[in-house]
Design a protein around this motif. Structure first.
Motif, PDB file in Angstrom:
ATOM      1  N   LYS A   1       0.824  -1.215   0.000  1.00 40.42           N
ATOM      2  CA  LYS A   1       0.000   0.000   0.000  1.00 40.42           C
ATOM      3  C   LYS A   1       0.858   1.266   0.000  1.00 40.42           C
ATOM      4  O   LYS A   1       0.559   2.242   0.686  1.00 40.42           O
ATOM      5  CB  LYS A   1      -0.937   0.013   1.211  1.00 40.42           C
ATOM      6  CG  LYS A   1      -1.857  -1.208   1.336  1.00 40.42           C
ATOM      7  CD  LYS A   1      -2.789  -1.041   2.537  1.00 40.42           C
ATOM      8  CE  LYS A   1      -3.821  -2.129   2.636  1.00 40.42           C
ATOM      9  NZ  LYS A   1      -3.251  -3.427   3.101  1.00 40.42           N
ATOM     10  N   SER A   2       1.953   1.243  -0.768  1.00 47.11           N
ATOM     11  CA  SER A   2       2.831   2.410  -0.852  1.00 47.11           C
ATOM     12  C   SER A   2       2.274   3.391  -1.874  1.00 47.11           C
ATOM     13  O   SER A   2       1.471   3.032  -2.733  1.00 47.11           O
ATOM     14  CB  SER A   2       4.234   1.995  -1.273  1.00 47.11           C
ATOM     15  OG  SER A   2       4.760   1.044  -0.384  1.00 47.11           O
ATOM     16  N   ASP A   3       2.730   4.640  -1.804  1.00 47.88           N
ATOM     17  CA  ASP A   3       2.324   5.643  -2.787  1.00 47.88           C
ATOM     18  C   ASP A   3       3.164   5.544  -4.055  1.00 47.88           C
ATOM     19  O   ASP A   3       2.666   5.739  -5.154  1.00 47.88           O
ATOM     20  CB  ASP A   3       2.425   7.040  -2.169  1.00 47.88           C
ATOM     21  CG  ASP A   3       1.441   7.199  -1.022  1.00 47.88           C
ATOM     22  OD1 ASP A   3       0.234   7.014  -1.264  1.00 47.88           O
ATOM     23  OD2 ASP A   3       1.877   7.455   0.115  1.00 47.88           O
ATOM     24  N   LEU A   4       4.452   5.244  -3.881  1.00 48.47           N
ATOM     25  CA  LEU A   4       5.345   5.047  -5.028  1.00 48.47           C
ATOM     26  C   LEU A   4       6.332   3.931  -4.690  1.00 48.47           C
ATOM     27  O   LEU A   4       6.702   3.766  -3.523  1.00 48.47           O
ATOM     28  CB  LEU A   4       6.170   6.305  -5.331  1.00 48.47           C
ATOM     29  CG  LEU A   4       5.465   7.547  -5.861  1.00 48.47           C
ATOM     30  CD1 LEU A   4       6.484   8.689  -5.965  1.00 48.47           C
ATOM     31  CD2 LEU A   4       4.804   7.302  -7.219  1.00 48.47           C
ATOM     32  N   ILE A   5       6.753   3.208  -5.715  1.00 50.92           N
ATOM     33  CA  ILE A   5       7.858   2.252  -5.562  1.00 50.92           C
ATOM     34  C   ILE A   5       8.943   2.607  -6.580  1.00 50.92           C
ATOM     35  O   ILE A   5       8.660   2.780  -7.771  1.00 50.92           O
ATOM     36  CB  ILE A   5       7.381   0.791  -5.805  1.00 50.92           C
ATOM     37  CG1 ILE A   5       6.491   0.294  -4.670  1.00 50.92           C
ATOM     38  CG2 ILE A   5       8.583  -0.143  -5.990  1.00 50.92           C
ATOM     39  CD1 ILE A   5       7.205  -0.222  -3.432  1.00 50.92           C
ATOM     40  N   VAL A   6      10.145   2.745  -6.074  1.00 51.57           N
ATOM     41  CA  VAL A   6      11.308   3.016  -6.921  1.00 51.57           C
ATOM     42  C   VAL A   6      11.998   1.683  -7.159  1.00 51.57           C
ATOM     43  O   VAL A   6      12.526   1.078  -6.221  1.00 51.57           O
ATOM     44  CB  VAL A   6      12.279   3.985  -6.211  1.00 51.57           C
ATOM     45  CG1 VAL A   6      13.495   4.250  -7.085  1.00 51.57           C
ATOM     46  CG2 VAL A   6      11.573   5.281  -5.838  1.00 51.57           C
ATOM     47  N   ALA A   7      11.966   1.239  -8.412  1.00 48.91           N
ATOM     48  CA  ALA A   7      12.479  -0.095  -8.705  1.00 48.91           C
ATOM     49  C   ALA A   7      13.835  -0.004  -9.374  1.00 48.91           C
ATOM     50  O   ALA A   7      14.021   0.808 -10.282  1.00 48.91           O
ATOM     51  CB  ALA A   7      11.505  -0.831  -9.618  1.00 48.91           C
ATOM     52  N   ASN A   8      14.766  -0.795  -8.917  1.00 53.71           N
ATOM     53  CA  ASN A   8      15.995  -0.915  -9.687  1.00 53.71           C
ATOM     54  C   ASN A   8      16.324  -2.358  -9.982  1.00 53.71           C
ATOM     55  O   ASN A   8      16.121  -3.239  -9.175  1.00 53.71           O
ATOM     56  CB  ASN A   8      17.181  -0.136  -9.109  1.00 53.71           C
ATOM     57  CG  ASN A   8      17.456  -0.450  -7.656  1.00 53.71           C
ATOM     58  OD1 ASN A   8      16.678  -1.115  -7.000  1.00 53.71           O
ATOM     59  ND2 ASN A   8      18.568   0.013  -7.164  1.00 53.71           N
ATOM     60  N   ASP A   9      16.784  -2.516 -11.224  1.00 54.25           N
ATOM     61  CA  ASP A   9      17.289  -3.805 -11.656  1.00 54.25           C
ATOM     62  C   ASP A   9      18.740  -3.831 -11.210  1.00 54.25           C
ATOM     63  O   ASP A   9      19.597  -3.195 -11.814  1.00 54.25           O
ATOM     64  CB  ASP A   9      17.164  -3.904 -13.182  1.00 54.25           C
ATOM     65  CG  ASP A   9      17.701  -5.232 -13.699  1.00 54.25           C
ATOM     66  OD1 ASP A   9      18.438  -5.919 -12.958  1.00 54.25           O
ATOM     67  OD2 ASP A   9      17.392  -5.574 -14.847  1.00 54.25           O
ATOM     68  N   VAL A  10      19.004  -4.562 -10.131  1.00 55.20           N
ATOM     69  CA  VAL A  10      20.342  -4.523  -9.547  1.00 55.20           C
ATOM     70  C   VAL A  10      21.395  -5.199 -10.421  1.00 55.20           C
ATOM     71  O   VAL A  10      22.587  -5.098 -10.149  1.00 55.20           O
ATOM     72  CB  VAL A  10      20.364  -5.108  -8.107  1.00 55.20           C
ATOM     73  CG1 VAL A  10      19.628  -4.203  -7.149  1.00 55.20           C
ATOM     74  CG2 VAL A  10      19.791  -6.511  -8.068  1.00 55.20           C
ATOM     75  N   THR A  11      20.955  -5.860 -11.493  1.00 51.63           N
ATOM     76  CA  THR A  11      21.929  -6.471 -12.403  1.00 51.63           C
ATOM     77  C   THR A  11      22.340  -5.503 -13.515  1.00 51.63           C
ATOM     78  O   THR A  11      23.294  -5.770 -14.237  1.00 51.63           O
ATOM     79  CB  THR A  11      21.355  -7.746 -13.062  1.00 51.63           C
ATOM     80  OG1 THR A  11      20.228  -7.381 -13.868  1.00 51.63           O
ATOM     81  CG2 THR A  11      20.933  -8.765 -12.021  1.00 51.63           C
ATOM     82  N   ALA A  12      21.623  -4.355 -13.655  1.00 52.53           N
ATOM     83  CA  ALA A  12      21.940  -3.408 -14.740  1.00 52.53           C
ATOM     84  C   ALA A  12      23.267  -2.704 -14.475  1.00 52.53           C
ATOM     85  O   ALA A  12      23.634  -2.467 -13.329  1.00 52.53           O
ATOM     86  CB  ALA A  12      20.820  -2.377 -14.882  1.00 52.53           C
ATOM     87  N   GLU A  13      23.957  -2.354 -15.543  1.00 48.94           N
ATOM     88  CA  GLU A  13      25.234  -1.642 -15.454  1.00 48.94           C
ATOM     89  C   GLU A  13      25.011  -0.281 -14.785  1.00 48.94           C
ATOM     90  O   GLU A  13      24.140   0.474 -15.193  1.00 48.94           O
ATOM     91  CB  GLU A  13      25.771  -1.437 -16.883  1.00 48.94           C
ATOM     92  CG  GLU A  13      27.163  -0.888 -16.992  1.00 48.94           C
ATOM     93  CD  GLU A  13      28.244  -1.927 -16.716  1.00 48.94           C
ATOM     94  OE1 GLU A  13      29.311  -1.530 -16.243  1.00 48.94           O
ATOM     95  OE2 GLU A  13      27.986  -3.134 -16.979  1.00 48.94           O
ATOM     96  N   GLY A  14      25.787   0.014 -13.724  1.00 47.56           N
ATOM     97  CA  GLY A  14      25.679   1.327 -13.076  1.00 47.56           C
ATOM     98  C   GLY A  14      24.517   1.443 -12.103  1.00 47.56           C
ATOM     99  O   GLY A  14      24.211   2.525 -11.621  1.00 47.56           O
TER     100      GLY A  14
END
Ligand code: CTP
Ligand code: CA
Length: 233
Positions: free
Chosen positions: A173-186
């Motif tokens: 029930k969050s307002d926003l989720i910041v997603a990162n693909d931890v396998t991506a370069e950088g």
């Protein structure tokens, strides 16, 4: 000069940020943790401070020093982080959960160092509280008109980023989720840059290119400010 003297976008607001990894004790000399460096959460705390907010940073294990000019609350375990966060919710306008919380902890932490033997050793782990989910439930239980923070969670993924991120948004029930693909370069743990996409209740909100964690922090706070304006008086 305008930055130093003019009104700032988060003047008078209280921002609660969690950062770093939690530490789950096995015995007095051993623990379970993860690769979180604390950098993303620290960048958000710093950016919120520069926008005029009163910032509280709840931090577990981190590789770098927390920024100056913010209140630092040092914790170790997920249980300690939960207590530090939950008691501050009623005073918070924005909550950003950048910490990497251990999903499990040892079922029976030992008071004495475990001695080696020739036998295999099995460590039993039990689930930790999900702090972000508890925040969502706390918010949902607040009466109409009561002060509620705008809540931003993170999602570290290695596959199906959009699906997992939107599932987490709904479940917690969050307002926003910041997603990162931890396998991506950088992207991901330890780096000074990140590649994230941000999801809200209606799906994708922003898909950001490779940016410094400082610039990612700025974009996340822009979205939080939009959210506060939309829900505010
Ligand atoms: N989180 C939390 N408490 C936990 C686990 C996660 O508050 N016990 C928060 C993190 O701080 C992050 C978000 O939930 O903001 C997502 O964390 P993540 O590890 O990506 O998701 P999980 O729900 O733990 O699912 P999984 O690890 O299985 O992907
Ligand atoms: Ca997890």
């Amino acid at each position: 000069v305008a930055m130093l003297t003019g009104p700032k976008p988060l003047d008078g607001k209280r921002v609660l940020v969690t950062a770093g990894g939690t530490v789950e004790r096995i015995d007095p000399v051993r623990y379970i943790t993860n690769d979180s460096s604390g950098k993303m959460g620290f960048a958000i705390a710093e950016a919120a401070r520069d926008r005029g907010a009163k910032v509280t940073l709840v931090v577990g294990k981190a590789d770098v020093s927390p920024p100056n000019g913010v209140e630092v609350v040092a914790v170790r375990s997920a249980a300690e982080m939960r207590d530090a966060v939950m008691c501050r919710l009623p005073d918070s306008d924005i909550v950003v959960k950048a910490a990497a919380v251990a999903d499990y902890r040892p079922a029976r932490p030992r008071a004495e160092k475990i001695k080696k033997s020739a036998e295999a050793l099995t460590l039993e782990l039990v689930p930790n509280p999900d702090i972000l989910q508890e925040i969502g439930e706390w918010k949902a239980s607040r009466e109409d008109g009561a002060r509620k923070p705008f809540v931003i969670g993170f999602a570290a993924e290695t596959t199906d980023v959009e699906k997992h991120a939107t599932d987490k948004l709904r479940r917690k029930k969050s307002d926003l989720i910041v997603a990162n693909d931890v396998t991506a370069e950088g992207a991901g743990f330890g780096t000074d840059t990140n590649v994230v996409s941000v999801y809200g209740p209606n799906g994708l909100v922003a898909s950001l290119p490779l940016l410094s964690k400082k610039d990612v922090a700025g974009r996340i706070l822009d979205l939080a400010q939009d959210g506060l304006r939309a829900s505010g008086p």
